[in-house]
Structures are given as structure tokens and as C-alpha cells.
Design an enzyme around this catalytic site. Structure first.
Site: not given
Length: 1311
Positions: A411, A413, A649, A691, A757, A837, A839, A933, A959
Site C-alpha cells: 500500500d 498511504t 480531515e 462516504f 492528495r 494505490t 492515486d 485507482r 496499514d
């Protein structure tokens, strides 16, 4: 207790089973039935709250444990042979003697199981007797009871910092707004606070359980921690919906709330925490699977030798001229015919030669793995000081698999990055604000002596009215030290280190906000943007005294750039705003922060959904949670603490705070925000659209306190938001709105290529009529039981249309320390590293270069397409080119540096059944693969496909909760204990705190574990075959009668005591190469990949060597004592002694690193042999009738012939193996042998040799992490993945994109 007939009991049991299996349960209060017998209780069919996790009971322990142990075929085999030995016709030993080995093994295992079960019993007892408060109707108050007394339908009171005893529906809290906070770290490892709210709206200061006369209807128990379907049906048939936001789960801790009262819906083993408690998963290691195959070979070998013995006995009896006197007939005077005697002899030989199957091998393997785990968990290099955590080994049986990994799936992040989100820049209404001052502050972190304390000298002073900024006092050492201390204290709170919380505002944006504030207009897009940042989240506000602790500490160790380079870059950035947009290149800072779109990867937005009507607006002014209400302007923001569910956040809330928009309080029905002018606004929260992975956005619907309008603030992934404006550039819009969308999309693309991000923010004003109609549908969806999730999502989609774009943000996430070095070392070790990822493709490429997954000279293939036909064409063309390159004779010895970047949509098509083989064929020819993605399910599918198609050993590391599927799909799953909770750690086989620890865990401990265990298993097979063959050769001289020339007790002791400890110690402590050498030359790791050291050839060579050594050990003493009058045990004792010396010295040749422990165990084994044998020979006169071993060894040791035999036999037996090692290590030394030679050199000379070795192998020295710009276009190479002026087709692609990055570039800092 009244007597009940068996029929009534059976009928009651059947009714209870039907009640438990129903999809919906109707639960009522127990209070009206208090004191009645159980048969009259309405909730009697549901289990109590007492739990039992033990496997055994005192009475049934022995039969149940034996049944458990006999699941191992080896145990059944040895017990069967022991029983067979009780049959007089085939017995080879005394029946009792044959039972001893298997009884010892079974007893040791039973003791271990009993101890483990006793510990579980103690834990259960402690938990079941924990105190709690249950309401009693008779006493009219909550009474102290035990957890085991809690039943479904009871009312339970839980105070602050107390643990919830069962799954309870929240009915009342001491907070006026009906809110409580819970910490679920005991359940899922997450330490962030979660908000829960009561189902009932009550203004009473005290909750009266007697007044609760509603029926609770809920779904039957399941293990889903994130979903709960329920409604409360009042006496007037009104239904109030409730979900997971109103359920307090067993094991959670109540925080920041004085007390709560709830209704028990699930108890005991039906609670969600117990349904998720499946215990450790059992994985079989690759070595264990090979071991089972070799055991089968040994069984075939044993049957062959027994068949030879049976046939030999038959032929020997046939050849006898008469009946010799030593063949004793049965009681009837009858002798068995030769063929029947040969048949019996087959089974006798199986009993005699049974040790060919190593009975103690399995126990020895368990002991060795426990020792290996001890050394791994106590390695100081794998200990993280900041989090005070060490490596956790959760799977005890696959340590050796760490040394055989061929593919790593990672992963990004929180795994490759710190998961520390830093607000970098934003775009509002089409205007970009680069925050150059903030960039300078962050860049100072790269100075070698600065570390984190420099940040505090650059903190802006509290903003005053008029937006003036004070100059920092950078010369004050006192303020520097004071700030450092304060900063460290604050950085213990999760997501709140100064790096994350301090933002230097952009001067231009400050002026714009100041103008908006001073204007008469109260509604301004700039104000709305920052209100959206402060409101549209799930951040919980608490006082500073209630701050929780961070899960993962801040890394204060950064690789730094040359200070001159840093200053030069900062000057360039400060001088030109165009720098951000014209470069389209990777930054040249080291350890550059890389990021991804958080919406794709993690469920960051999961606030509670509204289930009841909104409360009165007048009451909102006094309902602020843990913060003073709006009529107390003296409140400062310094005593507020933000507990966020995700770091980005928190970063957005702190960014809003830096501009004066301070989040003061949050309740389920209101949010209080302080404006820069000092005015407090209390927004009534009408609903929160949480979400989900389909919408990829969240929204908050509020009533504006000034305009009284219904306003919907939405944030989400850029492509999810832009679709709601029009694809791809809001083409249906006109004028300024279209220009804002186009400019914002352009900025978003720039942010992505800078590795940030990205999130978009929008606003929508909802009319009163539209809200009323929508609200009815929403309440109906929330109260539904069937298809609740789909209905709730449909209502969210219905409202999130025709949004007005406010702007976008770019947040930075820094690479962890030493990630580039770790990835380079893993690649040199022959491991292919994939990054999976969420991304965008541009960000994914940036990630690849920053962490050195991609190198400057790599050929990078970027695959993106929209339909399967195009995907097939791309795969075929690309695969053909790659194959042609590798088959070119000029490239025979050249490894192509090809890397693949593929997006989630294309990956879905590539993983379809008809394209899987082609995709895997292409991927295995690539040095690295970047999947962007991708969803959590795609991650796990990629791992499964690669593992099954290529038959390789895989490792997945992550993680977060979104990595659990991937971790469980791989051969080895590694969880990183980061800031996103501990779900990945709880699902993993091993847990580490930093990605860099993977380097030593695999290259050193993985190599050692595999090498040690492989050599120990092979040695065990050799040892048993060499010893058993002594008995086999003797059969040729005793008529294949199954007689042994060694005393039975000494034969048992030989394997159990004399030769068992040395291989175990070798398996735990031997080191073929030092840790420094393994880390310095990662290529050495390749020795364990593929077939590794434990090969079929190695196994059979050891077996043949065992046959040779047994021949020598038997026939040298045989020839020495030929024609003498010694008895059988006098002949067997030298054989036993010689065999001991040969087997131990054989191990001495194989041991690579001698320690004091090795010497003690080796010499101790020899000493124990002589002490036990001498004592046994001196005391045992009639131990084994009719044979008599009395004083045999004592007589032998007085004879010089005995010592001569021991020396000659041992030398002759071991000479071939010793010569083989000498010749192999001299003529064709393996890399490991060469590494051992280098280990003997002094450290400086060794380091120089290691550098030359790596240079010679073509890897070169590990470069330090830099963010080089991607290859730029040249005249020879006009195709580039990043054009200078992106268009819609560049980003979206008409049909597909197949771009190639070549290596024609030069570092701008060096040019």
C-alpha cells in the site's frame, strides 16, 4: 426449580433455535418480568453474556486433546506401530518400551495445550466477573452486577472510561445533545474517538427505564462491525430507525461522557466482537509442504527396506536344511511356514525401523520457530522508539517463509508514507494560492540539524483582526526551547504534531478573506470554502485535557538535501508563481512527500447518519459539546483538541483554523464555527450523507444561521465531484462557472503531478420544498430494514446534483524514512515490488520516482483504456514488444528495466479470465508495477492472481482497513501500526511500525530462519536414516529376524536425548552470514527464493550420504571384531558410540557460526551419552530380559581397540562430505561462501569489498532519495506522459493511453 419433562425441554430448545435463526428479532424490556422464572422470560431464547473461549473441560481434556492430536497423521502412524508391537507374532521390542517415545511426545503436547487452555480459562473468568450496573425494577436503581449476569433486554449503565459489557442500543446519555463518544481500540485497534447518539430524543435529566415500553426490532447477529439494522417501535406504532451510530459494541470504552444508558440487544457469543474473534489463522509454510513430500519418500523407503527384510527372512528360512533349535514352536508344537513368517517379519521390520520417520522432527520444528521468533521480536534494530513498539509475530508457523519472498505488494498511504497530512495549497473559485510561506517553513525541515523544533520558530502568531502577521522571533533561544517542549507535548496527540497543525497562511488569500469579511455581503464563496473545510468532516472537538494519544509517532529523522540546493530551490519557488504550473516535473527535494487521493483508498468519511427529526434551533445555541457555548466569547482555540478519523480531515480543519475559521463544537444536530471577525455561527445539522465507495464523497446538509437557507456542503474525489458539474470540464455550464471548473481541474492535475492528495469542495442551496420532499424519503430509507444501504445511498445521490464548485485543496504526505533505500535493497534481493494505490496515474508515477520504485533509466509503460477490445490490443502489442526485446541476441545478458503503470479500470479488464494470462506474462517481465485507482477488492485479486499463476511466494504490506483483504490473500501479510488504526495489524501475520524494518526482517531474519530450518530438517532426515540403517545392515547377519544389536532403551535415548538438542540449537542460533553482510549485499537473499536451499537433490544427497556413513559405521566395527567371541551388545555398543560421534561431527561441519552455546550443547550431548550409558550398564542387570547389558561400556572403554574403531570409523565416514565441502568452496564458491570469507575481514576492508561486489553485479551504491523531474520531451522522443498543457483528452483519454517514458533526461541541478 420446577421439574420439566424431557419433551418440554426439547420443545423449548427447538423454539429457541427458531427464534435465534429468525432474520428479525423482537426484543422487549425484562423489567416487567423481573423475578419470574426463566420459562416466563420473553428473551429467554437468547444466550447470556457469559463467554467461554476454552477448548476443553477438566473431565474431557484427555479424550478431546488426544482427538485433536490425532489429526496429525504422524501421531496416528506411531501409535499404530506401538499397538502393532503388542501382537506377539510381529513384536520387535518389549510392548511397553515401544510406547515410550510416542507417549513422551503426546504428553509434552498435551501439557502445552493444557497450559494455553488454562490461561484462556483465567481470562474468561476475569472478564465474566467484571463489575457493571444493571437496572433493577424492585430496587428502583442501577445495581452492581457482573458481566455474566447481563441478559438481552436489560438496561445497562456505562460510565466514562468504562468498557461496554455487551452490544447495547444507546437510549440516553448525560450529554444534553444525546451524544457520547467511544474508543474502539479493543475492537479494531482504532484510537480515534467515534461519535454515538441516542435513539430517543429526551430532555429529562434522568432516564427512567420503567417508562421504556417500546419494542426493539433488530437483525440477527453478524460480524459486521460497521453495519447494524434496527428500529424502535413505540406503542403508537411509530418507528424510529437506528443504525451502527446508535450501537455501543462490547469491548468499546466510553470517553468524554459522564454516563450512558442502553438496552442490551446482543449478549455473550452473539456480540459482534465475539463473532469477530475467530482466533489465529493457520497457514502452512512452503517448507512444511515440501517436508510432507519428503516424509512420503521416507515412508516409501521404509516400506522398501521392510519388504527386503521380509523377502530375506523368507529366503533364509527356505535355505535352512532343518529346524534349528533357536526357532521355538508355539504351544501346539507348530512352526509357521516360511511365507507366513516372512509376512509377519514385514510388520516386525516396520516396528524395528520406525524411527526412519522422524517422530521428534515436528516437535523440534516448533521449538526452533519459537526460538527464532524470540530473536526477531527482541531485535533492537526493529524496535521503534517513537511508538515504543517492536515487531509482533502473530503467525508462529511461517517464519521461514520470510526468507523465500519473490513478490511484495505494498500500500502507499501510511505504508510508504508517514500518513502525516500537511496542507500545502488550495484553489478557490479558479484562483490558485500556492502558500509559498508555508512551503518555506516545511522546507526548513530538510536541514540536517533542524528537525521538528524549527517549525515552532516559524509558527505564526494568533491572527488578529485586520489579518496582520507578527514577525517571528527566530533569535530567541528561550522561545525556541519553550516551543520545542510544547511542540513535543502536543505531538503526542494523534494527527496534531506541529508539522500537521501549523499552517502559514497565504498573504494574497488573507487579503481576499479580509475583503470578504469587510464587505456587507455575508455570503461569499471564499467564506463558504473555509466553512466547508470546517464543517464538512467528522472531526470531534474535545478539551485539551481529553486528548487521546497518537498511534504512530512522528519521525524526526529525515534525509536532507545539500543546503545550497535547498536555498536555491526555495529562491526559485519564491520568485515565480508560474513554477507550479510550468514545470510539470518532479521536485528535486529528497524524501519528497508523496500523496494520493484519500477518497479512493480509505473510508475517511463515516459520520453518523441522522435518524430522527432535527431538534429545535433555539436549543442549538447551548448544545456545544466540550466547548463553551456561543455566549462566551472569551473562549480561545488553544484549549481545543481535534480528534479526527483520518489525518487529512484534521489537516483541513487546521487549515481553516489558520485562516480564522475555528471549529468550536460539534453535536449530531449542530456545528459551531468561529469566524475571523470573532463571531460564532451555530449551523443546524439537518443530515450527514456519509462516504461510500460508490459515491466517493460526503456531504453535510445544514441550515445557515444567517440566511436560514438549506445549504449542502460536499467534498470528495475530483472526478466524483466534476461528474456532478459535467464531464469532463462542466461543458453544460457557461460563462464564469465553466471557467472556474476548467481552471480548478487544471490546478488539480498540477497537484496530482506534484504528488498531493486532492479534494474538491462544493456548495448547493436547497429550496424549502425540495428539502421537505427529500426529507420524507430520507426518513423512510433510514427506518428501513431491507436494502437499507441502497435506499440511503439513493437519497444521497438524489440530493447531490447541480453542485456549485467552491475550490480544491492539495495535501502533502511525506515519505517515511529510508523507504527508497529499502525498496532498492529489496529489488537487489530479487524481489519484485508492486505498489497498489488509490492515486491518480500522475501521482502514482511521482510516487514511483520518489521512492525509487522507478529509476531514471526505466522504460515506463502507462496503460489506460476504457473498453476491453482496446485493453486486449494494448496487452498484445506491449507484450510482443517486450518479448522481442528480451529475445534479441544482443540483450541476452541484459535485464530490461521496464516498469508498468496501470489504472483501476484497465486493471479490472486485464484481470478478466481471458486476459489474465497475458497480463501476468507482461507483469512478470516488468521490474516494478504501479497499480493506481484500485479498490481494496482489486488489491486482493491482484495478489491472488500473481500468486496462483506464477506459483511464487508473495508478501503484502499495508496499514489500513482497506489493506486487510490484500494482507490475507498473500502468503505472508504484514501490518504496519500507523495512524489509521490497527485493522491491518490485527489481520496480519507479522506487524512492524516502519516500512524500513521490512529490509532487515526479510533480508536478515527471513534468510536466517529459512536457512536454519531447511538445514535442520535435512539433517534430521540424515540422522534418522544413518542410525536406522545400522539395524538394517545387521539383519543381513541375523537371518532378517528383526533382532537389534543395540539395547532398546539406549536406542530410545539416542533420539530423545543424545542427539536432539544440537540440531535444535543450530536451528535457532546458526548464522551462515552476518547481518551486516546480508544488509550490505542484498543479493544473498536470492539463495532462499524459488527452490532455495531445501531442494529434492539436497534431500537425496543427504539420504545417500546417510547410507554411506551407516555402511562405514557398521562394517568397520564388524570387520574389526570378525571371528571374535564378543556378544551381540558388545558389538552394538561401539556402533552406537561411533554413530553418535559421526552424527554430531557431521552437524559440526554444517554449522557456520560457532558460539559458546554450540560448544556447550555439543560437548554436553557427548557427556550425557557416556554418563547415561555407563550408569545404565552399571545398574541394569535384568532390565531387558533375556539380554544383559551389564558393564559392557565399562569393559569397552578399557580396550584400546574401542578408541581406534571410533577414530577410524568417524574419519572414514565423514571424509567424503568434508572433501565435498572443501572442493565446492574452493573451486566454485557460492555467493554465501564468498560472503563468509568477507565476514572474516576487518569492517573497513569488508565494506569496501561489499561496495565493489554490488558495483560488479551492476546494482551500484544505493542513491539517496531525490525527486527528479520526469523525462522531458526531446526531438528524438516526442511522446511524454506529461504534456506541458494538458487537455481533456490527455487526462481522460479518447479510447486509451499507452505512453512511454524513456531515459533521455538530465538532472537540472547538475546540468
Amino acid at each position: 426449580m420446577t421439574w420439566r419433562s424431557p419433551v418440554a425441554l426439547v420443545r423449548d430448545a427447538l423454539r429457541g433455535q427458531r427464534a435465534r435463526e429468525k432474520d428479525l428479532r423482537n426484543l422487549v424490556s425484562n423489567l416487567p418480568y423481573e423475578g419470574l422464572e426463566k420459562v416466563k422470560q420473553p428473551n429467554r431464547y437468547f444466550p447470556g453474556n457469559a463467554i467461554k473461549t476454552t477448548k476443553y473441560t477438566l473431565l474431557l481434556f484427555i479424550p478431546m486433546n488426544l482427538f485433536e492430536q490425532f489429526h496429525r497423521l504422524a501421531n496416528i502412524y506411531f501409535v499404530g506401530l506401538a499397538i502393532l508391537n503388542f501382537i506377539p507374532a510381529v513384536n520387535a521390542f518389549e510392548p511397553g518400551v515401544a510406547l515410550i517415545p510416542i507417549c513422551v511426545i503426546l504428553s509434552l503436547t498435551a501439557l502445552k495445550d493444557a497450559w494455553e487452555d488454562f490461561r484462556r480459562y483465567q481470562s474468561d473468568k476475569k472478564l465474566n466477573n467484571t463489575r457493571c450496573l444493571i437496572y433493577s425494577r424492585k430496587e428502583k436503581q442501577f445495581m452492581e452486577r457482573r458481566w455474566k449476569d447481563v441478559r438481552v433486554g436489560d438496561f445497562v449503565k456505562v460510565g466514562c472510561n468504562e468498557i461496554v459489557p455487551a452490544d447495547i442500543l444507546l437510549l440516553y446519555t448525560s450529554d444534553p445533545s444525546g451524544v457520547c463518544h467511544i474508543e474502539t481500540s479493543n475492537l479494531d485497534g482504532e484510537t480515534n474517538l467515534k461519535q454515538r447518539r441516542s435513539v430517543l430524543c429526551t430532555t429529562d435529566p434522568e432516564f427512567k427505564p420503567e417508562c421504556f415500553n417500546s419494542v426493539v426490532v433488530c437483525e440477527k447477529p453478524n460480524n459486521n462491525l460497521n453495519h447494524f439494522k434496527c428500529y424502535v417501535e413505540k406503542p403508537d406504532k411509530e418507528k424510529v430507525g437506528a443504525g451502527i451510530e446508535s450501537l455501543l459494541l462490547r469491548g468499546c470504552t466510553v470517553r468524554n461522557t459522564d454516563h450512558t444508558v442502553g438496552f442490551v440487544v446482543y449478549a455473550g457469543h452473539e456480540t459482534k466482537s465475539m463473532l469477530n474473534n475467530n482466533g489465529p489463522r493457520y497457514k502452512r509454510s512452503k517448507l512444511e509442504r515440501k517436508l510432507n513430500i519428503d516424509v512420503i519418500f521416507c515412508v516409501i523407503l521404509l516400506l522398501t527396506m521392510c519388504l527386503i527384510g521380509a523377502l530375506g527372512h523368507f529366503l533364509w528360512l527356505q535355505a535352512l536344511p532343518g529346524v534349528p533349535p533357536y526357532l521355538v514352536p508355539d504351544s501346539n508344537g507348530h512352526l509357521d511356514i516360511p511365507s507366513l513368517s516372512g509376512f509377519y517379519m514385514f510388520f516386525t521390520m516396520i516396528i524395528l525401523l520406525q524411527v526412519l520417520i522422524p517422530i521428534s522432527l515436528y516437535v523440534s520444528i516448533e521449538l526452533v520457530k519459537i526460538g527464532q521468533i524470540f530473536f526477531i521480536t527482541n531485535d533492537a534494530d526493529l524496535f521503534d522508539d517513537e511508538t515504543d513498539s517492536r515487531v509482533q509475530c502473530k503467525a508462529l508457523n511461517i517464519t521461514e517463509d520470510l526468507g523465500q519472498i519473490e513478490y511484495i505488494f505494498s500500500d502507499k498511504t501510511g505504508t510508504l508514507t508517514e500518513n502525516k497530512m500537511v496542507f500545502r495549497r488550495c484553489s478557490i473559485m479558479g484562483t490558485e494560492y500556492p502558500h509559498k510561506e508555508n512551503a518555506i517553513r516545511l522546507a526548513v525541515l530538510e536541514e540536517p540539524e533542524s528537525e521538528e523544533d524549527i517549525i515552532f520558530n516559524l509558527q505564526p502568531q494568533p491572527l488578529k483582526t485586520g489579518w496582520s502577521m507578527d514577525t517571528e522571533d527566530t533569535n530567541s533561544e528561550h522561545s525556541r526551547c519553550k516551543s520545542k517542549v510544547a511542540g513535543k507535548a502536543q505531538s503526542n496527540v494523534a494527527f496534531s504534531s506541529p508539522l500537521e497543525t501549523e499552517v502559514n497562511p497565504d498573504g494574497k488569500l488573507l487579503q481576499q478573506i479580509s475583503r470578504a469579511e469587510s464587505s456587507s455581503r455575508k455570503i461569499d464563496p471564499y467564506l463558504d470554502f473555509f466553512l466547508a473545510l470546517a464543517i464538512c468532516n467528522t472531526v470531534v472537538v474535545s478539551m485539551a485535557t481529553a486528548q487521546r494519544q497518537r498511534v504512530s509517532g512522528f519521525s524526526r529523522s529525515y534525509e536532507t538535501n545539500n543546503p545550497l540546493d535547498t536555498v536555491s530551490n526555495l529562491v526559485k519557488k519564491s520568485c515565480s508563481l508560474r513554477y507550479i504550473f510550468t514545470s510539470w516535473q518532479r521536485k528535486s527535494k529528497r524524501n519528497r512527500t508523496i500523496s494520493e487521493d484519500s477518497i479512493i483508498e480509505e473510508d475517511h468519511f463515516n459520520p453518523p447518519a441522522k435518524t430522527e427529526g432535527s431538534v429545535d434551533t433555539n436549543g442549538l445555541q447551548t448544545c456545544s459539546l466540550h466547548a463553551p457555548s456561543c455566549d462566551k466569547p472569551a473562549t480561545t482555540s488553544d484549549n481545543l483538541s481535534y480528534a479526527a478519523e483520518s489525518p487529512d480531515e484534521a489537516a483541513l480543519v487546521y487549515a481553516a483554523k489558520a485562516y480564522g475559521f475555528i471549529l468550536l463544537a460539534r453535536t449530531p444536530h449542530s456545528v459551531t464555527v468561529r469566524l475571523p471577525s470573532g463571531e460564532d455561527l451555530v449551523f443546524e445539522v439537518l443530515d450527514t450523507l456519509t462516504f461510500d465507495s460508490t459515491r466517493k464523497r460526503m456531504s453535510v446538509l445544514v441550515r445557515h444561521p444567517i440566511t436560514k437557507e438549506y445549504v449542502l456542503y460536499t467534498k470528495g474525489a475530483d472526478y466524483a465531484i466534476m461528474e456532478l458539474l459535467g464531464a469532463p470540464y462542466a461543458e453544460h455550464l457557461c460563462g464564469s462557472q465553466k471557467k472556474i471548473a476548467v481552471d480548478t481541474q487544471h490546478h488539480l492535475d498540477c497537484y496530482a503531478k506534484d504528488g498531493l492528495r486532492t479534494l474538491c469542495f462544493t456548495k448547493k442551496v436547497v429550496s424549502d420544498k425540495a428539502y421537505e420532499g427529500w426529507s420524507v424519503n430520507r426518513q423512510r430509507a433510514l427506518a428501513a430494514i431491507d436494502n437499507r444501504e441502497e435506499l440511503v445511498m439513493d437519497t444521497a445521490v438524489q440530493l447531490e446534483k447541480n453542485l456549485s464548485l467552491l475550490g480544491a485543496t492539495g495535501i502533502e504526505d511525506r515519505l517515511q524514512e529510508s523507504v527508497p533505500d529499502t525498496i532498492v535493497a529489496l529489488r537487489e534481493a530479487g524481489i519484485q515490488v508492486w505498489v497498489l494505490t488509490g492515486d491518480k496515474p500522475e501521482t502514482a508515477v511521482n510516487i514511483g520516482y520518489a521512492c525509487r520504485l522507478l529509476e531514471e533509466e526505466d522504460l515506463v509503460i502507462n496503460m489506460s483504456c476504457k473498453n476491453k477490445l482496446t485493453c486486449t490490443s494494448i496487452l498484445d502489442c506491449t507484450l510482443e514488444e517486450v518479448r522481442r526485446y528480451s529475445e534479441d541476441p544482443r540483450n541476452v545478458d541484459i535485464t530490461p528495466n521496464i516498469s508498468l503503470v496501470i489504472d483501476g479500470c484497465t486493471l479490472t479488464m486485464a484481470l478478466s479470465s481471458d486476459l489474465q494470462d497475458r497480463f501476468v506474462d507482461l507483469a512478470k517481465r516488468c521490474r516494478s508495477v504501479l497499480c493506481c485507482r484500485v479498490t481494496p477488492l482489486q488489491k486482493s485479486k491482484v495478489v491472488k492472481v500473481v500468486r496462483e499463476k506464477l506459483k511464487v511466494m508473495t508478501l503484502a504490506v499495508g496499514d489500513g482497513a482497506n489493506d486487510v483483504n490484500m494482507i490475507q490473500a498473500a502468503d505472508i501479510g504484514i501490518g504496519i501500526s500507523g495512524q489509521e488504526g490497527m485493522q491491518a495489524v490485527m489481520a496480519s501475520d507479522f506487524a512492524i511500525s516502519r516500512f524500513k524494518h521490512l529490509k532487515k526482517l526479510l533480508l536478515v531474519h527471513g534468510h536466517w530462519c529459512y536457512s536454519r530450518l531447511a538445514n535442520m530438517i535435512i539433517y534430521f532426515f540424515y540422522k534418522n536414516v544413518a542410525y536406522v540403517n545400522l539395524l538394517f545392515w545387521y539383519q543381513f547377519f541375523c537371518g532378517f529376524s528383526g533382532t537389534a544389536m543395540i539395547d532398546y532403551w539406549l536406542m530410545i535415548f539416542f533420539n530423545l536425548f543424545f542427539t536432539s538438542a544440537p540440531p535444535i540449537i543450530s536451528g535457532i542460533m546458526d548464522r551462515d552470514v552476518s547481518a551486516e553482510m546480508l544488509l550490505g549485499v542484498p543479493e544473498l537473499y536470492k539463495s532462499g527464493q524459488g527452490a532455495g536451499e531445501y531442494k529434492l537433490l539436497t534431500f537425496w544427497v543427504s539420504i545417500l550420504d546417510a547410507f554411506y556413513q551407516s555402511l562405514v559405521c557398521f562394517f568397520v566395527p564388524y570387520l574389526a571384531y570378525q571371528d571374535s567371541d564378543i556378544d551381540v551388545f558388545t558389538f552394538g555398543t561401539p556402533l552406537n558410540t561411533v554413530s553418535l560421534f559421526t552424527i554430531l561431527l557431521h552437524l559440526s561441519i554444517e554449522i557456520k557460526a560457532w558460539t559458546v552455546v554450540h560448544w556447550v550443547i555439543m560437548l554436553g550431548s557427548v557427556a550425557v551419552y557416556f554418563i547415561v550409558t555407563l550408569a545404565y550398564s552399571g545398574m541394569c542387570i535384568t532390565c531387558n530380559p533375556p539380554s544383559n547389558p551389564y558393564w559392557i561400556l565399562q569393559s569397552q572403554m578399557a580396550d584400546p581397540m574401542f578408541y581406534l574403531i571410533c577414530i577410524i570409523t568417524t574419519v572414514v565416514a565423514l571424509l567424503p562430505r568434508y572433501m565435498f565441502h572443501v572442493l565446492r568452496n574452493s573451486i566454485a564458491p557460492s555467493p554465501l561462501v564468498q560472503a563468509r570469507h568477507l565476514d572474516r575481514l576487518d569492517p573497513s576492508t569488508r565494506d569496501q569489498w561489499m561496495k565493489e561486489w554490488r558495483s560488479f553485479r551492476g546494482t551500484g551504491q544505493v542513491k539517496r532519495s531525490r525527486l527528479y523531474p520526469p523525462p522531458s520531451s526531446t526531438l528524438d522522443n516526442p511522446v511524454d506522459i506529461y504534456p506541458c498543457s494538458p487537455t481533456a483528452s490527455d487526462i481522460m483519454g479518447d479510447d486509451f493511453t499507452l505512453n512511454v517514458l524513456t531515459s533521455n533526461y538530465q538532472d537540472p541541478l547538475q546540468s
